[in-house]
Design an enzyme around this catalytic site. Structure first.
Site: not given
Length: 117
Positions: A15-17, A42, A48, A105, A108
């Site tokens: 997954e991308k942040h 995402h 989330h 996020c 995260h």
């Protein structure tokens, strides 16, 4: 620990942040687009999600960046409505410099990216 020590710049594989930044220069304008999840989406659920993106511009020769946009995302699946963490803004300047994007996020933490403009 300093807050700046918690900002991350390297993504997970699944997954991308890190915000992806696109900048177009034309007629004294910087057209800026920042998006989280351009290649790999995402998650965007109540549990989330990307809560916000902030965009900054640091003109050449200046010491500090200037916040040019702050965007909050509020819809994370309520009533089948989902906010996509993507923002666009336009900055009027004749200077070059650096564009920064910071995203948050809820699981995260903080993520940063920058590009030359």
């Amino acid at each position: 620990m300093k807050l700046t020590e918690t900002v991350q710049t390297a993504d997970f594989k699944s997954e991308k942040h890190v915000p992806v930044i696109h900048v177009e220069k034309a007629d004294g304008l910087l057209k800026i687009k920042a998006i989280v999840g351009e290649e790999i989406e995402h998650p965007n659920t109540l549990e989330h999600h990307i809560a916000w993106i902030k965009v900054f511009f640091k003109p050449e020769g200046e010491k500090f960046p200037i916040e040019v946009g702050s965007y909050e995302f509020k819809a994370h699946g309520e009533g089948e409505i989902f906010t996509v963490p993507c923002v666009k803004t336009v900055v009027k300047t004749d200077k070059g410099g650096e564009v920064y994007a910071l995203s948050y996020c809820n699981i995260h933490g903080l993520w940063e990216n920058s590009v030359e403009a």
